[in-house]
Write an enzyme that holds these catalytic residues in place. Structure first.
Site, PDB file in Angstrom:
ATOM      1  N   HIS A 168      37.989  41.976  37.876  1.00  0.00           N
ATOM      2  CA  HIS A 168      38.472  43.320  37.578  1.00  0.00           C
ATOM      3  C   HIS A 168      38.939  44.074  38.819  1.00  0.00           C
ATOM      4  O   HIS A 168      39.916  44.829  38.775  1.00  0.00           O
ATOM      5  CB  HIS A 168      37.360  44.105  36.868  1.00  0.00           C
ATOM      6  CG  HIS A 168      37.880  44.995  35.802  1.00  0.00           C
ATOM      7  ND1 HIS A 168      38.098  46.334  36.003  1.00  0.00           N
ATOM      8  CD2 HIS A 168      38.226  44.740  34.519  1.00  0.00           C
ATOM      9  CE1 HIS A 168      38.568  46.867  34.892  1.00  0.00           C
ATOM     10  NE2 HIS A 168      38.644  45.927  33.966  1.00  0.00           N
ATOM     11  N   GLU A 199      47.427  48.867  31.623  1.00  0.00           N
ATOM     12  CA  GLU A 199      48.400  48.159  32.468  1.00  0.00           C
ATOM     13  C   GLU A 199      49.818  48.471  32.001  1.00  0.00           C
ATOM     14  O   GLU A 199      50.722  47.673  32.150  1.00  0.00           O
ATOM     15  CB  GLU A 199      48.146  46.643  32.448  1.00  0.00           C
ATOM     16  CG  GLU A 199      47.449  46.121  31.231  1.00  0.00           C
ATOM     17  CD  GLU A 199      48.391  45.850  30.063  1.00  0.00           C
ATOM     18  OE1 GLU A 199      48.419  46.697  29.155  1.00  0.00           O
ATOM     19  OE2 GLU A 199      49.060  44.802  30.062  1.00  0.00           O
TER      20      GLU A 199
HETATM   21  P1  GH3 Z   1      50.662  40.934  27.191  1.00  0.00           P
HETATM   22  O1  GH3 Z   1      51.432  39.961  28.026  1.00  0.00           O
HETATM   23  O2  GH3 Z   1      50.962  40.742  25.732  1.00  0.00           O
HETATM   24  O3  GH3 Z   1      50.877  42.345  27.611  1.00  0.00           O
HETATM   25  O4  GH3 Z   1      49.142  40.572  27.372  1.00  0.00           O
HETATM   26  P2  GH3 Z   1      48.042  41.340  28.228  1.00  0.00           P
HETATM   27  O5  GH3 Z   1      46.937  40.394  28.507  1.00  0.00           O
HETATM   28  O6  GH3 Z   1      48.694  41.965  29.424  1.00  0.00           O
HETATM   29  O7  GH3 Z   1      47.651  42.522  27.246  1.00  0.00           O
HETATM   30  P3  GH3 Z   1      46.252  42.980  26.680  1.00  0.00           P
HETATM   31  O8  GH3 Z   1      46.543  44.296  26.024  1.00  0.00           O
HETATM   32  O9  GH3 Z   1      45.628  41.909  25.870  1.00  0.00           O
HETATM   33  O10 GH3 Z   1      45.352  43.191  27.940  1.00  0.00           O
HETATM   34  C1  GH3 Z   1      45.488  44.269  28.811  1.00  0.00           C
HETATM   35  C2  GH3 Z   1      44.411  44.175  29.845  1.00  0.00           C
HETATM   36  O11 GH3 Z   1      44.540  45.192  30.838  1.00  0.00           O
HETATM   37  C3  GH3 Z   1      43.030  44.288  29.267  1.00  0.00           C
HETATM   38  C4  GH3 Z   1      42.345  45.303  30.133  1.00  0.00           C
HETATM   39  O12 GH3 Z   1      41.083  44.909  30.546  1.00  0.00           O
HETATM   40  C5  GH3 Z   1      43.262  45.425  31.343  1.00  0.00           C
HETATM   41  N1  GH3 Z   1      43.182  46.729  31.968  1.00  0.00           N
HETATM   42  C6  GH3 Z   1      43.489  47.921  31.434  1.00  0.00           C
HETATM   43  N2  GH3 Z   1      43.246  48.922  32.324  1.00  0.00           N
HETATM   44  C7  GH3 Z   1      42.759  48.326  33.452  1.00  0.00           C
HETATM   45  C8  GH3 Z   1      42.315  48.814  34.728  1.00  0.00           C
HETATM   46  O13 GH3 Z   1      42.313  50.021  35.010  1.00  0.00           O
HETATM   47  N3  GH3 Z   1      41.902  47.896  35.629  1.00  0.00           N
HETATM   48  C9  GH3 Z   1      41.901  46.574  35.358  1.00  0.00           C
HETATM   49  N4  GH3 Z   1      41.484  45.720  36.284  1.00  0.00           N
HETATM   50  N5  GH3 Z   1      42.288  46.092  34.176  1.00  0.00           N
HETATM   51  C10 GH3 Z   1      42.721  46.949  33.231  1.00  0.00           C
HETATM   52 MG    MG Z   2      50.099  43.499  29.113  1.00  0.00          MG
END
Ligand code: GH3
Ligand code: MG
Length: 284
Positions: A168, A199
């Site tokens: 993370h 993201e």
């Molecule tokens: P896709 O190509 O379809 O976009 O798949 P993806 O894996 O990018 O999309 P998904 O929505 O499944 O996952 C998004 C991830 O982003 C899951 C979540 O833990 C991570 N994420 C969201 N906010 C943060 C953050 O502030 N820090 C970190 N390290 N990860 C984050």
């Molecule tokens: Mg994504």
């Protein structure tokens, strides 16, 4: 006399002698505090205050009425118009100095809070709240100016896998790098990028034609690819990539900013569906 007292306190003071001159002065120097007389030839202080409070650009500048009218109804009227304080002439120098100091300090703290509430803590770029406000402003401006508007929704590909693979904290670092690279692409004053959530990022552009839009969004995509941030578990490349959905429109009373966002979102879905690491565009 006020100018002299306040300048001696170390404040930078600009003075105007009529209401309309005061409004012009506010536009050119954007003060932190306004001291306003009520009875002036032509436009009176109440009218000046009401004009300022009706303008989003100036409505948060605190106004203190300074007046010879020592009357509770007059004071109430000024406060009701949005003034923060009311000082009756003849004034006491010390009281004026202290009240000005207090209101400047309050303004300073409000400005800090406003900045904090409009920026994302992780990436230091504007946040979704800032974007939402900017979109409303830009929509109105583009309607008036018959300008076009582009929203580009950006989403990192396979970011869940990135977190699962590298942890993370590395994910957070990646978000900061992506935000920084996108922010570098914002070259004109009207270009705007924000972290929309997780993201996902969002950009706002105006005054570009359709060919410019194709180039601009492709540059955004490439700006991340060239970082070559390793991503061994991505199914689309060996490094971190983004997908972009953008919508282009000419704002008018028949359309809404909400439609523009919805179309950009639908295009992002298409870009993901077609294989990721690509741009998909809609011209409304
Ligand atoms: P896709 O190509 O379809 O976009 O798949 P993806 O894996 O990018 O999309 P998904 O929505 O499944 O996952 C998004 C991830 O982003 C899951 C979540 O833990 C991570 N994420 C969201 N906010 C943060 C953050 O502030 N820090 C970190 N390290 N990860 C984050
Ligand atoms: Mg994504």
């Amino acid at each position: 006399m006020l100018s002299r007292i306040l300048a001696a306190e170390g404040h930078q003071v600009s003075a105007a002698t009529t209401g309309s001159a005061a409004l012009r002065l506010v536009e050119s120097c954007e003060p932190d505090l306004i001291l306003l007389d009520v009875m002036m030839p032509g436009m009176d202080g109440y009218q000046v205050c009401a004009t300022l409070k009706a303008n989003p650009q100036f409505q948060n500048i605190p106004v203190i009425f300074i007046t010879g009218l020592n009357d509770a109804d007059e004071e109430a009227r000024g406060l009701e118009l949005g003034a923060v304080d009311y000082i009756v002439k003849p004034f006491n120098e010390m009281i004026v100095r202290l009240r000005v100091r207090t209101h400047l300090e309050l303004k300073r703290q409000r400005d800090i809070l406003s900045r904090l509430s409009h920026f994302d803590g992780l990436t230091s770029i504007p946040n979704r709240r800032a974007f939402d406000e900017r979109l409303v402003q830009e929509w109105k401006r583009a309607c008036r100016a018959h300008d076009n508007l582009v929203v580009a929704m950006i989403d990192i590909d396979y970011f869940k896998q990135y977190n699962d693979t590298y942890g993370h904290l590395a994910g957070d670092d990646c978000l900061r790098r992506v935000a920084g690279a996108l922010a570098k692409q914002m070259q004109r004053g009207s270009d705007f990028v924000a972290r929309y959530g997780g993201e996902e990022f969002v950009c706002l552009f105006s005054g570009i034609n359709q060919a410019g839009l194709v180039t601009m969004t492709e540059q955004l995509r490439v700006s991340i690819a060239v970082q070559q941030i390793p991503h061994s578990t991505s199914s689309v490349a060996r490094y971190v990539t983004i997908s972009i959905g953008a919508a282009f429109c000419q704002p008018s009373l028949d359309t809404s900013a909400f439609d523009l966002m919805a179309h950009a979102d639908a295009q992002l879905f298409t870009a993901k569906h077609l294989g990721r690491n690509r741009v998909s565009l809609a011209l409304l």
